[in-house]
Every structure is written in C-alpha cells, then in structure tokens.
Design a protein around this motif. Structure first.
Motif, PDB file in Angstrom:
ATOM      1  N   VAL A   1      24.756   4.809  80.902  1.00  0.00           N
ATOM      2  CA  VAL A   1      25.048   5.800  79.868  1.00  0.00           C
ATOM      3  C   VAL A   1      24.135   5.576  78.666  1.00  0.00           C
ATOM      4  N   MET A   2      23.976   4.326  78.264  1.00  0.00           N
ATOM      5  CA  MET A   2      23.116   4.018  77.126  1.00  0.00           C
ATOM      6  C   MET A   2      21.669   4.390  77.431  1.00  0.00           C
ATOM      7  N   ALA A   3      21.235   4.176  78.678  1.00  0.00           N
ATOM      8  CA  ALA A   3      19.878   4.557  79.065  1.00  0.00           C
ATOM      9  C   ALA A   3      19.669   6.062  78.931  1.00  0.00           C
TER      10      ALA A   3
ATOM     11  N   LEU B   1      23.769   9.417  66.877  1.00  0.00           N
ATOM     12  CA  LEU B   1      25.104   9.898  67.252  1.00  0.00           C
ATOM     13  C   LEU B   1      26.135   9.206  66.374  1.00  0.00           C
ATOM     14  N   ILE B   2      26.382   9.774  65.199  1.00  0.00           N
ATOM     15  CA  ILE B   2      27.276   9.152  64.226  1.00  0.00           C
ATOM     16  C   ILE B   2      28.707   9.086  64.756  1.00  0.00           C
ATOM     17  N   SER B   3      29.121  10.112  65.500  1.00  0.00           N
ATOM     18  CA  SER B   3      30.477  10.109  66.075  1.00  0.00           C
ATOM     19  C   SER B   3      30.569   9.291  67.359  1.00  0.00           C
ATOM     20  N   GLY B   4      29.448   8.752  67.807  1.00  0.00           N
ATOM     21  CA  GLY B   4      29.456   7.803  68.903  1.00  0.00           C
ATOM     22  C   GLY B   4      29.694   8.406  70.269  1.00  0.00           C
ATOM     23  N   ILE B   5      30.494   7.716  71.063  1.00  0.00           N
ATOM     24  CA  ILE B   5      30.784   8.098  72.445  1.00  0.00           C
ATOM     25  C   ILE B   5      32.280   8.316  72.606  1.00  0.00           C
ATOM     26  N   VAL B   6      32.639   9.439  73.238  1.00  0.00           N
ATOM     27  CA  VAL B   6      34.037   9.718  73.566  1.00  0.00           C
ATOM     28  C   VAL B   6      34.173   9.658  75.081  1.00  0.00           C
ATOM     29  N   LEU B   7      35.045   8.780  75.560  1.00  0.00           N
ATOM     30  CA  LEU B   7      35.214   8.549  76.991  1.00  0.00           C
ATOM     31  C   LEU B   7      36.377   9.368  77.531  1.00  0.00           C
ATOM     32  N   THR B   8      36.139  10.066  78.642  1.00  0.00           N
ATOM     33  CA  THR B   8      37.196  10.829  79.309  1.00  0.00           C
ATOM     34  C   THR B   8      37.161  10.514  80.799  1.00  0.00           C
ATOM     35  N   GLY B   9      38.047  11.175  81.564  1.00  0.00           N
ATOM     36  CA  GLY B   9      38.132  10.920  82.995  1.00  0.00           C
ATOM     37  C   GLY B   9      39.120   9.804  83.287  1.00  0.00           C
TER      38      GLY B   9
ATOM     39  N   LYS C   1      36.748   0.256  76.466  1.00  0.00           N
ATOM     40  CA  LYS C   1      36.248   0.446  75.102  1.00  0.00           C
ATOM     41  C   LYS C   1      35.492  -0.786  74.626  1.00  0.00           C
ATOM     42  N   GLU C   2      36.035  -1.949  74.919  1.00  0.00           N
ATOM     43  CA  GLU C   2      35.383  -3.201  74.523  1.00  0.00           C
ATOM     44  C   GLU C   2      34.041  -3.366  75.216  1.00  0.00           C
ATOM     45  N   VAL C   3      33.983  -3.027  76.510  1.00  0.00           N
ATOM     46  CA  VAL C   3      32.732  -3.160  77.266  1.00  0.00           C
ATOM     47  C   VAL C   3      31.673  -2.214  76.715  1.00  0.00           C
ATOM     48  N   PHE C   4      32.027  -0.953  76.477  1.00  0.00           N
ATOM     49  CA  PHE C   4      31.051   0.007  75.950  1.00  0.00           C
ATOM     50  C   PHE C   4      30.580  -0.390  74.552  1.00  0.00           C
ATOM     51  N   THR C   5      31.477  -0.908  73.736  1.00  0.00           N
ATOM     52  CA  THR C   5      31.085  -1.347  72.396  1.00  0.00           C
ATOM     53  C   THR C   5      30.051  -2.463  72.476  1.00  0.00           C
ATOM     54  N   MET C   6      30.254  -3.370  73.408  1.00  0.00           N
ATOM     55  CA  MET C   6      29.337  -4.493  73.571  1.00  0.00           C
ATOM     56  C   MET C   6      27.979  -4.023  74.096  1.00  0.00           C
ATOM     57  N   VAL C   7      27.973  -3.181  75.105  1.00  0.00           N
ATOM     58  CA  VAL C   7      26.722  -2.748  75.736  1.00  0.00           C
ATOM     59  C   VAL C   7      25.912  -1.840  74.809  1.00  0.00           C
ATOM     60  N   THR C   8      26.593  -1.014  74.016  1.00  0.00           N
ATOM     61  CA  THR C   8      25.894  -0.056  73.149  1.00  0.00           C
ATOM     62  C   THR C   8      25.588  -0.623  71.757  1.00  0.00           C
ATOM     63  N   ASN C   9      25.754  -1.934  71.599  1.00  0.00           N
ATOM     64  CA  ASN C   9      25.438  -2.599  70.331  1.00  0.00           C
ATOM     65  C   ASN C   9      26.232  -2.044  69.151  1.00  0.00           C
ATOM     66  N   GLY C  10      27.526  -1.824  69.396  1.00  0.00           N
ATOM     67  CA  GLY C  10      28.421  -1.485  68.296  1.00  0.00           C
ATOM     68  C   GLY C  10      28.544  -0.011  67.973  1.00  0.00           C
ATOM     69  N   MET C  11      28.148   0.881  68.901  1.00  0.00           N
ATOM     70  CA  MET C  11      28.371   2.306  68.652  1.00  0.00           C
ATOM     71  C   MET C  11      29.859   2.585  68.516  1.00  0.00           C
ATOM     72  N   ASN C  12      30.178   3.667  67.828  1.00  0.00           N
ATOM     73  CA  ASN C  12      31.571   4.090  67.696  1.00  0.00           C
ATOM     74  C   ASN C  12      32.060   4.592  69.056  1.00  0.00           C
ATOM     75  N   ILE C  13      33.022   3.884  69.644  1.00  0.00           N
ATOM     76  CA  ILE C  13      33.545   4.225  70.974  1.00  0.00           C
ATOM     77  C   ILE C  13      35.021   4.566  70.844  1.00  0.00           C
ATOM     78  N   ARG C  14      35.425   5.673  71.429  1.00  0.00           N
ATOM     79  CA  ARG C  14      36.850   5.986  71.488  1.00  0.00           C
ATOM     80  C   ARG C  14      37.181   6.673  72.805  1.00  0.00           C
ATOM     81  N   VAL C  15      38.418   6.531  73.216  1.00  0.00           N
ATOM     82  CA  VAL C  15      38.917   7.191  74.423  1.00  0.00           C
ATOM     83  C   VAL C  15      39.465   8.548  74.029  1.00  0.00           C
ATOM     84  N   GLY C  16      39.110   9.586  74.797  1.00  0.00           N
ATOM     85  CA  GLY C  16      39.483  10.959  74.450  1.00  0.00           C
ATOM     86  C   GLY C  16      40.914  11.284  74.781  1.00  0.00           C
TER      87      GLY C  16
END
Length: 473
Positions: free
Chosen positions: A320-322, A333-341, A350-365
């Motif tokens: 996803v980061m690639a 992307l100031i609002s970061g990533i919103v995860l669905t599905g 959420k913790e994994v995506f935060t780590m891989v994306t170097n601290g982007m704003n991650i939230r579950v939709g």
C-alpha cells in the motif's frame, strides 16, 4: 436522484452482502436491513465472478431474505466492481469557446467531460466505467471548484478515468440480470436491473470519508479476501487507484500451510491472535486445534501464529505504501489512510500500518458518514462499508462538479441533440492524437505487481450504461 428503495450488493470473495436503504424525511439515508452469506468456493475469485449460475442463485436467495425482512420489493440494484485488472489513468482535454464575453455554462462542462471520455484510449479490451473530474483549467488558471459562471476563452480539465476488462464486467452484469425479482404472489420472472456499477473503494469512500478528508488528502484502503484496493484523493479529486492481489486470504493461507490446519480454524486463529502482537505473546503459550476425522488435537505455539499474521500484514502495508509513493502523493495525505474491508477488523492492523508508513495517520473506517437513524447497528463494521457506500451512491453525487451521467458513463440529455463539436475546437493534451498502440501484457505474481504498467493507448470501446433508474418501493 430517485427517492425509492436503493439496494447495494457487495459481491466479494469472502461474502455476498446486500443492504437496503431509503432517504428519510430530513434528507439522511436510513439503512433498512442487511443480509449476508459467505461466498461459496468457486463463485468469486480476485473480485471477479467466475461462476455465473451459482452466484446468481446465491444473490437470488439473499435478496429474497432481504425483501422479506425489510418488507420491500427489489427491482433495481447497485453493485460493486472489483478485480486485479481494474485500472485508472489521468486524461486532459480543452475546448476553445466561441463567445468569451459570456460566462461558462453547465452545458460546456458537460461537453468537455463527454469529449474527455471520447478521446481517452483505455487499454485494449477494457471499457470505461467512471469519469471523474480532478480540476478545471480556464485560460491556463487552475480551478479546483466548479468553473460555471467564470469568463474565459479556453476551458480545459484534468480528469481521472477508470476502466475494466470487458469480459468480467459483462459476466457481472449477466449474473445480476439473470436474477428474477420478487413481485406479487411471490412469482419471480422480471429480470433484476443494474442501476450502475461502482469500483469498490469508491463506494467505501462514500461511506467513511468526509469532504474534508478528500480535500486534505486521504487513501481509502479496502483489504478484502483476495485483493487490497486503494483509492487516493487530494484536493477533492480522485488521483490514483490500485488493486493489489494480496489480502486477508493470504494471511489465512499462510496459517493453513504453516500449521497444516483447516481454513476455518485458520480464520478463527487470525481473528484471535491478530489482536495480540508477537512481543506480547508468551513463549510457552499453546493453542489447541481440534482434530478432525479421528486425528488427534494439534498444539500450536501461539507466538508463531502472531508472527505470521504480523509479517503478512507488514507485507500488505508495504505494498500500500509503495502505491502511495508511486502515485506521487507521499507526504501529502494529511488525513492519512482509512482502512476498510473485513481484514480491517484484525486488531493489530492499525499498529502495523502506522509502523510501516512511518507514522501516517491511520484509522479504521468504522464511522459511517451520511447515514441517519437506523436500527441496524452493525453497519459501522468496516466489512459493510462497501455495501453501505453502494446504497449512498444511489442518493448522493460522487462529484457535484459534473452531472452524474458523466461519471457513470452516460451522455447528459442536453448533449444528445448537439453536433459533434458543438462549435468548439477540441484538443487532447494540447496535441494531435496519435494512433493507438497495443499494450504489452504482463505476467502474474508479486513481481509483476511491482512492475508498473506503462500507459499506452488502445481501441475505444463504446459502452451503454443507460440503465433503468425507476426505483420502486
């Protein structure tokens, strides 16, 4: 749009889900009910219907239940479209206006959008399913909002067009239209009608994103069973889409192969151990799996399960980061990533995506937008965001700057009787169009996913999306 009952059908590789909704008296969408069933093996693969007959029977059964529970007749549906080969590309076009003393009219915006669609060359064998505006250009000045009412000699626009291979799209339509609808005396013989199809993460976006999210920049990421689908928005425009052929089933299959267990047991392990990071699992913690067919119970080291889940999720997050980096919007992307599905329900995601994306704003939709009062509390589950978004797309515009017909692939009524150029000089990207070139086909697998497709031209395929939009209660 029409004010009757809207039914959205999310056809996925793990579940088929139908949601019914209506517009209430205060202009909010009310969800009437949800019905879902697990997708049977061999029905859907990588987001594409592969068994038309049995999938149609499953949909027929689900709609029967929904019709009875919600006490509605279902004649028209909106359905999601997915698949590894759905692709999106930007395209630009300009019109030279005859009368620069008058302000830009709505009909000129429509004409520009129609010309963009006509001049765009999708990959050979693909058909265009969506046409989204990004921003308009009036005399070289970029206009992110609606340019109607402005003065200018030239009117241009940057658009983003989404296409999909014709064969699976046709298979999807045939599957839906082979389902009979419930009418009086429970007789089922009238074919079900598709109002429109909508790319999965765009339906998610309607359900979980706000307009501020899209303005600031956001990626909605649907992690389903077979595929992870991405849509990136920035300054209110759709900028990039991608489909990654790895998702929740990849985690399940890893557990099946690693521990030689049944897929059902692997699914339960995924949800249980997905809540516990490896460093929080004791070295001697054991999970006992029931034996089958007279075989003894199997003991599994819990820490190993957690490690496998985390590593596969890291891989998906890295892909996803690639794609975000490939889109050119990394860091924007100031609002970061919103995860669905469904896979978004794994607690450590959420913790994994935060780590891989170097601290982007991650939230579950799990915060649904544009929904009014409803007794169906589970609509906030991110696995239902696609189906809810499909219902919302029946009531709300995907982009208010152009007519809905343009986005869905139809020609606005005001353009039907007009001539080819409507008095305008049409230029595409400021250049004369070149003859189409055939696109080299890439192989499958993870390595070909990382090899980016080269944009090339193909044969224009005319598509008629003008379905009946007469909803009935």
């Amino acid at each position: 749009m029409s004010k009757g009952v809207i039914v959205g059908i999310d056809i996925g590789s793990t579940k088929i889900c139908a949601v019914a909704g209506i517009m209430d008296s205060i202009g909010k969408v009310k969800v009437l009910d949800i019905v879902e069933e697990p997708t049977q093996r061999g029905r859907v693969s990588n987001g594409t219907v592969v068994n038309l007959e049995f999938t149609a029977k499953d949909i027929d059964r689900i709609l029967n239940v929904l019709s009875d529970k919600a006490e509605i007749n279902i004649h028209n549906v909106i359905v999601n479209i997915s698949g590894e080969y759905v692709e999106g590309k930007p395209h630009q076009s300009f019109l030279t206006r005859d009368d620069s003393r008058s302000t830009i009219r709505k009909e000129e915006i429509e004409r520009l959008a129609v010309d963009v669609r006509k001049s765009f060359r999708p990959t050979a064998g693909n058909i265009i399913i969506h046409t989204f505006p990004q921003e308009f250009i009036v005399d070289r000045a970029h206009v992110p909002d609606n340019p109607v009412g402005r003065f200018g000699i030239t009117l241009g626009g940057n658009f983003f067009l989404i296409s999909t291979p014709n064969d699976p799209h046709l298979a999807l339509r045939r599957t839906i239209e082979s389902v009979g609808v419930k009418v009086q005396n429970n007789r089922r013989f009238v074919p079900l009608k598709i109002v429109h199809t909508l790319f999965t993460p765009l339906a998610d976006a309607l359900a979980v994103l706000s307009e501020i999210d899209k303005k600031l920049g956001v990626a909605v990421v649907n992690i389903g069973g077979d595929t992870t689908e991405i849509a990136i928005f920035h300054e209110s425009g759709l900028r990039h889409i991608a489909v990654i052929p790895f998702a929740g089933k990849s985690i399940t299959n890893d557990l099946v192969k690693a521990f030689q267990i049944l897929p059902d047991h692997a699914e339960k392990l995924k949800l249980i151990m997905g809540a516990v990071p490896p460093d929080e699992v004791g070295k001697n913690d054991i999970i006992k799996i029931p034996g089958v067919e007279g075989l003894p119970d199997k003991e599994i080291v819990a820490k190993n399960v957690s490690i496998i889940i985390e590593e596969r999720m890291k891989e998906i997050a890295s892909m996803v980061m690639a794609e975000i980096m490939h889109s050119g919007y990394d860091g924007q992307l100031i609002s970061g990533i919103v995860l669905t599905g469904g896979t978004a329900n794994i607690a450590m995601i959420k913790e994994v995506f935060t780590m891989v994306t170097n601290g982007m704003n991650i939230r579950v939709g799990n915060t649904v937008r544009n929904i009014g009062e409803t007794s169906v509390g589970r609509i906030t589950d991110p696995k239902y965001s696609t189906a809810v978004g499909l219902v919302l797309s029946g009531f709300l515009p995907l982009d208010e700057r152009v007519p809905e017909e343009v986005i869905w692939g139809e020609v606005p009524e005001s353009q039907v009787s007009m001539g080819n150029n409507h008095g305008f000089d049409t230029r595409v990207n400021g250049k004369k169009e070149e003859p189409p070139q055939e696109e080299e086909q890439n192989g499958g697998g993870i390595f070909s996913w990382f090899k980016k497709k080269v944009s090339s031209a193909g044969k224009i395929v005319n598509t008629d999306m003008g379905d009946d939009k007469n909803y009935t209660n």
